[in-house]
Design a protein around this motif. Structure first.
Motif, PDB file in Angstrom:
ATOM      1  N   ILE A 222       0.625  -1.335  -0.169  1.00 15.95           N
ATOM      2  CA  ILE A 222       0.331  -0.532   0.070  1.00 15.95           C
ATOM      3  C   ILE A 222       0.789   1.503  -0.109  1.00 15.95           C
ATOM      4  O   ILE A 222       0.422   2.005  -1.002  1.00 15.95           O
ATOM      5  CB  ILE A 222      -1.585  -0.083   1.053  1.00 15.95           C
ATOM      6  CG1 ILE A 222      -2.155  -0.805   0.947  1.00 15.95           C
ATOM      7  CG2 ILE A 222      -1.975   1.142   1.137  1.00 15.95           C
ATOM      8  CD1 ILE A 222      -2.550  -1.560   2.341  1.00 15.95           C
ATOM      9  N   SER A 223       1.797   1.140   0.709  1.00 11.53           N
ATOM     10  CA  SER A 223       2.998   2.699   1.026  1.00 11.53           C
ATOM     11  C   SER A 223       3.686   2.401  -0.519  1.00 11.53           C
ATOM     12  O   SER A 223       3.495   3.847  -0.750  1.00 11.53           O
ATOM     13  CB  SER A 223       4.278   2.636   1.915  1.00 11.53           C
ATOM     14  OG  SER A 223       2.994   2.294   3.301  1.00 11.53           O
ATOM     15  N   GLY A 224       3.871   1.515  -1.102  1.00  9.29           N
ATOM     16  CA  GLY A 224       4.702   1.699  -2.236  1.00  9.29           C
ATOM     17  C   GLY A 224       4.096   2.399  -3.464  1.00  9.29           C
ATOM     18  O   GLY A 224       3.971   3.023  -4.027  1.00  9.29           O
ATOM     19  N   CYS A 225       2.584   1.445  -3.833  1.00 18.42           N
ATOM     20  CA  CYS A 225       1.417   1.807  -4.560  1.00 18.42           C
ATOM     21  C   CYS A 225       1.162   3.530  -4.037  1.00 18.42           C
ATOM     22  O   CYS A 225       1.364   4.180  -5.235  1.00 18.42           O
ATOM     23  CB  CYS A 225       0.471   1.305  -4.384  1.00 18.42           C
ATOM     24  SG  CYS A 225       0.186  -0.249  -4.859  1.00 18.42           S
ATOM     25  N   LEU A 226       0.570   3.778  -2.779  1.00 16.15           N
ATOM     26  CA  LEU A 226       0.741   5.500  -2.556  1.00 16.15           C
ATOM     27  C   LEU A 226       1.865   6.267  -3.298  1.00 16.15           C
ATOM     28  O   LEU A 226       1.702   7.611  -3.903  1.00 16.15           O
ATOM     29  CB  LEU A 226       0.243   5.529  -1.421  1.00 16.15           C
ATOM     30  CG  LEU A 226      -0.916   5.383  -0.579  1.00 16.15           C
ATOM     31  CD1 LEU A 226      -1.243   5.424  -0.077  1.00 16.15           C
ATOM     32  CD2 LEU A 226      -1.995   5.354  -1.455  1.00 16.15           C
ATOM     33  N   LEU A 274      -7.490  17.448 -10.899  1.00 10.42           N
ATOM     34  CA  LEU A 274      -6.299  16.939 -10.515  1.00 10.42           C
ATOM     35  C   LEU A 274      -6.028  16.170  -8.403  1.00 10.42           C
ATOM     36  O   LEU A 274      -5.991  14.977  -9.013  1.00 10.42           O
ATOM     37  CB  LEU A 274      -5.220  17.115 -10.864  1.00 10.42           C
ATOM     38  CG  LEU A 274      -3.938  15.957 -10.425  1.00 10.42           C
ATOM     39  CD1 LEU A 274      -4.109  14.842 -11.693  1.00 10.42           C
ATOM     40  CD2 LEU A 274      -3.239  16.298 -11.337  1.00 10.42           C
ATOM     41  N   ILE A 275      -6.203  17.279  -8.300  1.00  9.54           N
ATOM     42  CA  ILE A 275      -6.353  16.254  -6.555  1.00  9.54           C
ATOM     43  C   ILE A 275      -7.810  15.689  -6.092  1.00  9.54           C
ATOM     44  O   ILE A 275      -7.384  14.302  -5.319  1.00  9.54           O
ATOM     45  CB  ILE A 275      -6.327  17.854  -5.707  1.00  9.54           C
ATOM     46  CG1 ILE A 275      -4.509  18.200  -5.370  1.00  9.54           C
ATOM     47  CG2 ILE A 275      -5.898  17.685  -4.244  1.00  9.54           C
ATOM     48  CD1 ILE A 275      -4.175  19.505  -5.048  1.00  9.54           C
ATOM     49  N   LEU A 276      -8.558  16.478  -6.178  1.00  8.16           N
ATOM     50  CA  LEU A 276      -9.699  15.573  -6.221  1.00  8.16           C
ATOM     51  C   LEU A 276      -9.641  14.136  -6.752  1.00  8.16           C
ATOM     52  O   LEU A 276     -11.107  13.300  -6.167  1.00  8.16           O
ATOM     53  CB  LEU A 276     -10.794  16.172  -6.767  1.00  8.16           C
ATOM     54  CG  LEU A 276     -11.235  17.353  -6.375  1.00  8.16           C
ATOM     55  CD1 LEU A 276     -12.129  18.412  -6.351  1.00  8.16           C
ATOM     56  CD2 LEU A 276     -11.273  17.211  -4.575  1.00  8.16           C
ATOM     57  N   THR A 277      -9.671  14.132  -8.418  1.00  5.25           N
ATOM     58  CA  THR A 277      -9.402  12.736  -9.101  1.00  5.25           C
ATOM     59  C   THR A 277      -8.291  11.591  -8.474  1.00  5.25           C
ATOM     60  O   THR A 277      -9.288  10.551  -8.415  1.00  5.25           O
ATOM     61  CB  THR A 277      -8.650  12.965 -10.210  1.00  5.25           C
ATOM     62  OG1 THR A 277      -9.782  13.964 -10.786  1.00  5.25           O
ATOM     63  CG2 THR A 277      -8.869  12.137 -11.072  1.00  5.25           C
ATOM     64  N   THR A 278      -7.225  12.289  -7.855  1.00  3.50           N
ATOM     65  CA  THR A 278      -5.945  11.636  -6.929  1.00  3.50           C
ATOM     66  C   THR A 278      -7.074  10.863  -5.911  1.00  3.50           C
ATOM     67  O   THR A 278      -6.666   9.614  -5.729  1.00  3.50           O
ATOM     68  CB  THR A 278      -4.931  12.337  -6.994  1.00  3.50           C
ATOM     69  OG1 THR A 278      -4.783  12.997  -8.132  1.00  3.50           O
ATOM     70  CG2 THR A 278      -3.935  10.834  -6.316  1.00  3.50           C
ATOM     71  N   VAL A 279      -7.493  11.528  -5.095  1.00  2.91           N
ATOM     72  CA  VAL A 279      -8.207  10.881  -3.292  1.00  2.91           C
ATOM     73  C   VAL A 279      -8.654   9.930  -4.152  1.00  2.91           C
ATOM     74  O   VAL A 279      -9.576   8.995  -3.182  1.00  2.91           O
ATOM     75  CB  VAL A 279      -8.795  12.262  -3.040  1.00  2.91           C
ATOM     76  CG1 VAL A 279      -9.672  11.449  -2.103  1.00  2.91           C
ATOM     77  CG2 VAL A 279      -7.647  13.041  -2.394  1.00  2.91           C
ATOM     78  N   LEU A 280     -10.373  10.328  -5.393  1.00  7.01           N
ATOM     79  CA  LEU A 280     -11.157   9.220  -5.581  1.00  7.01           C
ATOM     80  C   LEU A 280     -10.859   8.327  -6.245  1.00  7.01           C
ATOM     81  O   LEU A 280     -11.054   6.927  -6.181  1.00  7.01           O
ATOM     82  CB  LEU A 280     -12.412   9.890  -6.792  1.00  7.01           C
ATOM     83  CG  LEU A 280     -13.134  10.806  -5.975  1.00  7.01           C
ATOM     84  CD1 LEU A 280     -13.876  11.797  -6.921  1.00  7.01           C
ATOM     85  CD2 LEU A 280     -13.635  11.034  -5.108  1.00  7.01           C
ATOM     86  N   VAL A 281      -9.450   8.282  -6.894  1.00  5.30           N
ATOM     87  CA  VAL A 281      -9.046   6.748  -7.128  1.00  5.30           C
ATOM     88  C   VAL A 281      -8.401   5.953  -5.966  1.00  5.30           C
ATOM     89  O   VAL A 281      -8.543   4.564  -6.232  1.00  5.30           O
ATOM     90  CB  VAL A 281      -8.140   7.596  -8.652  1.00  5.30           C
ATOM     91  CG1 VAL A 281      -6.595   5.817  -9.071  1.00  5.30           C
ATOM     92  CG2 VAL A 281      -8.549   7.732 -10.049  1.00  5.30           C
ATOM     93  N   VAL A 282      -7.801   6.668  -5.078  1.00  3.96           N
ATOM     94  CA  VAL A 282      -6.814   5.953  -3.874  1.00  3.96           C
ATOM     95  C   VAL A 282      -7.950   5.321  -2.986  1.00  3.96           C
ATOM     96  O   VAL A 282      -8.053   4.582  -3.191  1.00  3.96           O
ATOM     97  CB  VAL A 282      -6.828   6.927  -2.876  1.00  3.96           C
ATOM     98  CG1 VAL A 282      -6.500   6.528  -2.533  1.00  3.96           C
ATOM     99  CG2 VAL A 282      -4.956   7.483  -3.724  1.00  3.96           C
ATOM    100  N   LEU A 283      -9.331   5.985  -2.934  1.00  5.87           N
ATOM    101  CA  LEU A 283     -10.573   5.729  -2.488  1.00  5.87           C
ATOM    102  C   LEU A 283     -11.348   4.660  -2.767  1.00  5.87           C
ATOM    103  O   LEU A 283     -11.495   3.155  -2.714  1.00  5.87           O
ATOM    104  CB  LEU A 283     -11.396   6.706  -2.737  1.00  5.87           C
ATOM    105  CG  LEU A 283     -11.013   7.809  -0.895  1.00  5.87           C
ATOM    106  CD1 LEU A 283     -12.502   8.519  -1.135  1.00  5.87           C
ATOM    107  CD2 LEU A 283     -10.667   7.333  -0.082  1.00  5.87           C
ATOM    108  N   ALA A 286      -8.650   1.472  -2.556  1.00  7.31           N
ATOM    109  CA  ALA A 286      -8.660   0.775  -1.360  1.00  7.31           C
ATOM    110  C   ALA A 286      -9.754   0.155  -1.179  1.00  7.31           C
ATOM    111  O   ALA A 286      -9.950  -1.482  -0.137  1.00  7.31           O
ATOM    112  CB  ALA A 286      -8.809   1.945   0.222  1.00  7.31           C
ATOM    113  N   VAL A 287     -11.328   0.381  -1.772  1.00 11.03           N
ATOM    114  CA  VAL A 287     -12.509  -0.819  -1.538  1.00 11.03           C
ATOM    115  C   VAL A 287     -12.512  -1.630  -2.340  1.00 11.03           C
ATOM    116  O   VAL A 287     -12.671  -3.063  -2.503  1.00 11.03           O
ATOM    117  CB  VAL A 287     -14.187  -0.069  -2.224  1.00 11.03           C
ATOM    118  CG1 VAL A 287     -14.428  -0.423  -2.279  1.00 11.03           C
ATOM    119  CG2 VAL A 287     -13.886   1.940  -1.497  1.00 11.03           C
TER     120      VAL A 287
END
Length: 309
Positions: A222-226, A274-283, A286-287
């Motif tokens: 997870i850390s590496g992917c982030l 871009l920030i919002l898209t990045t957050v959505l993709v990360v969430l 995780a799901v």
């Protein structure tokens, strides 16, 4: 006297201001170099460019810059950015995982430091210089093209430069160490006792890796992917040097608005998107990770029940 006073200073600060005072440098760094800049970008995204000589004005706030930012070329660049970022992150994971596993479990401790140093060697060179090196190597008249022509692998000069494939290759090279290091730390800390116990209980190598090694190494995954996906999403150097029209990323558009066009409002709107898209993709990732873990354990339990019956 001075030694005792220096030792008691942190305790005195903790008593006067609470234990959170010891973390003040971290909070200050986060506040001044992350929260305040992001808040300013968010605020400027509602402004506009008043004239040719002023980059932004905020006396009249609106969502017009977001409507302008969500044009078809920008959306296409955003989709291209996500495709490059996601595929680059997955490629780094697929390359780094077996290498980190081999380094943590198979290599003798005396040689590990040397190999880790070799992994870190690219980070000793400037990011732009490393990318320019790939531009020279991937050029039609470059070393790689001449080698492939000499070996009769290609019949004509290499034509990969200024394409999406070149950008993909460049981001994998630039961000691969950020995936290897956390994976190595996670795999090395798991030790060999649990893997040996799993094999002693009858589990094969694949089952041991899936049920023992990989779950214990999941924090490193997870850390590496982030560490790879988030900065890769905002990368514009690699796309500018190695890409062309097919390798355009949103980071390039943001940099152009802040530097060439001097339109900070539109650039800020693009950055917020871009920030919002990045957050959505990360969430979403995780799901999907939780769902994949649940399905794997579910099917494993069913397989064990069938085998027991």
């Amino acid at each position: 006297m001075s030694t005792n006073s220096s030792r008691s200073y942190p305790q005195l600060m903790a008593r006067l201001m609470g234990t959170g005072a010891l973390a003040f440098p971290t909070w200050a760094y986060t506040l001044f170099f992350f929260l305040i800049p992001v808040a300013m970008v968010f605020y400027y995204s509602f402004g506009y460019k008043p004239d040719l000589f002023n980059p932004v004005a905020t006396d009249s706030l609106s969502f017009d810059r977001y409507q302008e930012a969500l044009s078809i070329p920008v959306v296409n660049a955003l989709i291209n950015t996500l495709e490059i970022s996601i595929s680059g992150t997955l490629a780094c994971l697929l390359i780094a995982l077996p290498f980190a596993y081999w380094l943590a479990t198979k290599v003798s401790p005396r040689r590990r430091n040397l190999l880790l140093a070799l992994v870190m060697v690219p980070f000793w060179t400037n990011f732009l210089v490393r990318t320019l090196g790939w531009q020279i190597m991937l050029a039609p008249e470059g070393f790689l093209s001449d080698l492939l022509l000499h070996l009769h692998v290609l019949e004509q000069p290499l034509g990969i430069l200024y394409s999406r494939a070149a950008v993909q290759l460049g981001v994998i090279y630039n961000y691969l160490p950020l995936m290897i290091l956390p994976l190595y730390v996670a795999l090395e800390s798991t030790g060999s006792q649990l893997r040996e116990a799993s094999r002693d209980l009858g589990a094969g190598r694949v089952r041991t890796f899936m049920d023992v090694t990989l779950p214990l190494a999941m924090p490193g995954v997870i850390s590496g992917c982030l560490l790879v996906f988030i900065p890769l999403n905002g990368d514009y150097v690699t796309a500018s040097v190695l890409g062309g029209a097919r390798g355009t990323m949103v980071g390039q558009l943001i940099a152009q608005q802040f530097t060439t066009a001097q339109n900070w409002a539109l650039g800020s709107a693009l950055a917020v998107i871009l920030i919002l898209t990045t957050v959505l993709v990360v969430l979403l990732g995780a799901v999907l990770l939780k769902l994949a873990s649940w399905l794997y354990h579910r099917f494993s339990d069913i397989h064990l029940e069938v085998s027991a019956s």
